[in-house]
Design an enzyme around this catalytic site. Structure first.
Site, PDB file in Angstrom:
ATOM      1  CG  LEU A   1     -21.594 -53.473  15.422  1.00 28.76           C
ATOM      2  CD1 LEU A   1     -20.244 -52.860  15.800  1.00 28.76           C
ATOM      3  CD2 LEU A   1     -22.426 -53.681  16.682  1.00 28.76           C
TER       4      LEU A   1
ATOM      5  CG  HIS B   1     -25.228 -68.528  31.503  1.00 23.01           C
ATOM      6  ND1 HIS B   1     -23.956 -68.006  31.497  1.00 23.01           N
ATOM      7  CD2 HIS B   1     -25.097 -69.811  31.953  1.00 23.01           C
ATOM      8  CE1 HIS B   1     -23.106 -68.933  31.917  1.00 23.01           C
ATOM      9  NE2 HIS B   1     -23.775 -70.028  32.217  1.00 23.01           N
TER      10      HIS B   1
ATOM     11  CG  ASP C   1     -15.239 -65.058  32.810  1.00 23.27           C
ATOM     12  OD1 ASP C   1     -16.138 -65.923  32.886  1.00 23.27           O
ATOM     13  OD2 ASP C   1     -14.124 -65.187  33.359  1.00 23.27           O
TER      14      ASP C   1
HETATM   15  C1  IPE Z   1     -13.989 -67.713  28.640  1.00 22.78           C
HETATM   16  O1  IPE Z   1     -14.593 -67.796  29.892  1.00 22.78           O
HETATM   17  C2  IPE Z   1     -14.934 -68.166  27.571  1.00 22.78           C
HETATM   18  C3  IPE Z   1     -16.072 -67.276  27.322  1.00 22.78           C
HETATM   19  C4  IPE Z   1     -16.295 -66.118  27.881  1.00 22.78           C
HETATM   20  C5  IPE Z   1     -17.017 -67.771  26.355  1.00 22.78           C
HETATM   21  P1  IPE Z   1     -14.396 -69.090  30.832  1.00 22.78           P
HETATM   22  O2  IPE Z   1     -15.129 -68.812  32.091  1.00 22.78           O
HETATM   23  O3  IPE Z   1     -14.757 -70.316  30.087  1.00 22.78           O
HETATM   24  O4  IPE Z   1     -12.815 -69.071  31.049  1.00 22.78           O
HETATM   25  P2  IPE Z   1     -11.924 -69.700  32.204  1.00 22.78           P
HETATM   26  O5  IPE Z   1     -12.310 -71.126  32.341  1.00 22.78           O
HETATM   27  O6  IPE Z   1     -12.216 -68.937  33.450  1.00 22.78           O
HETATM   28  O7  IPE Z   1     -10.517 -69.485  31.743  1.00 22.78           O
HETATM   29  C1  IPE Z   2     -19.246 -66.425  31.043  1.00 23.51           C
HETATM   30  O1  IPE Z   2     -19.607 -66.569  32.387  1.00 23.51           O
HETATM   31  C2  IPE Z   2     -20.180 -67.141  30.106  1.00 23.51           C
HETATM   32  C3  IPE Z   2     -19.596 -68.325  29.444  1.00 23.51           C
HETATM   33  C4  IPE Z   2     -18.378 -68.741  29.581  1.00 23.51           C
HETATM   34  C5  IPE Z   2     -20.479 -69.090  28.588  1.00 23.51           C
HETATM   35  P1  IPE Z   2     -19.196 -67.850  33.227  1.00 23.51           P
HETATM   36  O2  IPE Z   2     -20.271 -68.867  33.059  1.00 23.51           O
HETATM   37  O3  IPE Z   2     -17.842 -68.312  32.876  1.00 23.51           O
HETATM   38  O4  IPE Z   2     -19.239 -67.269  34.694  1.00 23.51           O
HETATM   39  P2  IPE Z   2     -18.166 -67.504  35.858  1.00 23.51           P
HETATM   40  O5  IPE Z   2     -16.830 -67.165  35.280  1.00 23.51           O
HETATM   41  O6  IPE Z   2     -18.266 -68.934  36.263  1.00 23.51           O
HETATM   42  O7  IPE Z   2     -18.573 -66.554  36.930  1.00 23.51           O
HETATM   43 MG    MG Z   3     -15.989 -67.846  33.541  1.00 27.60          MG
END
Ligand code: IPE
Ligand code: IPE
Ligand code: MG
Length: 253
Positions: free
Chosen positions: A132, A38, A21
């Site tokens: 792995l 990303h 995240d």
């Molecule tokens: C969780 O992250 C999902 C992934 C890392 C794929 P999100 O960014 O979607 O989660 P929330 O919305 O902060 O809970």
């Molecule tokens: C995690 O990073 C990637 C996915 C959930 C696909 P985020 O896109 O949720 O990044 P933040 O949490 O908004 O910073």
């Molecule tokens: Mg996120």
């Protein structure tokens, strides 16, 4: 002495799961669009796979896209799907050379055709590898998985293959997408959020949790070792007492 050298090689977690995240915030801090985060997240994925593989981790599960992530703006979803397709294309040979076996959990049928096909091809190509086990959670959520399991158990009952009275924890586990995979020993979430966001709810019953403020694109071997170091200093009691865990004859107590 580096943190990596301080790790006990005999107590490396067998299965590490990661909620990757913070890509969006990482990009925002740099005045860039979320997609830039990303793209840089892929570099952290590569570094983490390499580090986990070298450390002897047997299973690495990466939460890459949740069921709820479909609700993001279309351009972001499209960008993530393209990134998946491109990364599979670029990385497959490398994964294969490193004896890595790819698996997927989640609703692959809901992915764009090219992404689903890319995953299926990569899973097939690496199926004989013995290093792995890399598990990608794509269009995955634990509630989706549990609902699927219940549906399949109900179908088995109505066909007369299963007695309701015989359902136990093993029956449930055998109907999850993770049926071939041991439960995670360690779950890491980056970006400082202290939540599970619908990930592996059944499987993490006794998993050790590690939260780090590091944003996913900055995650690397050092952060992974930090999490493993902390894991190695925890006592996993599984409901028993400290004395029982410490005792070789705890079954006699
Ligand atoms: C969780 O992250 C999902 C992934 C890392 C794929 P999100 O960014 O979607 O989660 P929330 O919305 O902060 O809970
Ligand atoms: C995690 O990073 C990637 C996915 C959930 C696909 P985020 O896109 O949720 O990044 P933040 O949490 O908004 O910073
Ligand atoms: Mg996120």
């Amino acid at each position: 002495m580096s943190l990596k050298e301080k790790l006990d090689p005999n107590r490396i977690p067998r299965h590490i799961a990661i909620i990757m995240d913070g890509n969006g915030r990482w990009a925002k801090q740099r005045g860039k669009l979320r997609v830039f985060g990303h793209e840089n997240g892929v570099k952290a994925v590569r570094a983490t796979i390499e580090a986990a593989s070298k450390l002897g981790v047997q299973y690495l599960t990466l939460y890459a896209f949740s069921t709820e992530n479909w609700q993001r703006p279309k351009y972001e979803v499209d960008a993530l799907m393209h990134l998946l397709i491109r990364s599979l294309h670029r990385e497959l040979a490398n994964l294969h050379e490193n004896n890595i076996r790819l698996h997927a959990i989640g609703d692959l049928d809901s992915l764009p055709k090219e992404a689903a096909k890319g995953m299926q091809d990569a899973i097939r190509k690496t199926a004989q590898n013995t290093g792995l086990n890399l598990v990608l959670a794509l269009s995955y959520s634990a509630r989706w998985e549990l609902a699927q399991a219940i549906k399949n158990i109900a179908a088995a009952i109505s066909k007369g293959e299963l007695e309701p009275g015989n359902i136990d924890e093993h029956t449930v586990a055998a109907h999850l997408t993770t049926r071939q995979i041991p439960d995670p020993d360690l779950l890491i979430r980056t970006s400082g959020e202290m939540r599970i966001s619908n990930f592996l709810l059944w499987q993490i019953a006794y998993t050790e949790l590690f939260f780090t403020p590091t944003l996913w694109p900055d995650f690397n071997e050092e952060t992974l070792c930090e999490a493993i170091y902390e894991y190695q200093h925890r006592e996993r009691r599984f409901g028993m007492t400290s004395e029982q865990i410490g005792s070789e004859n705890h079954t006699e107590l």
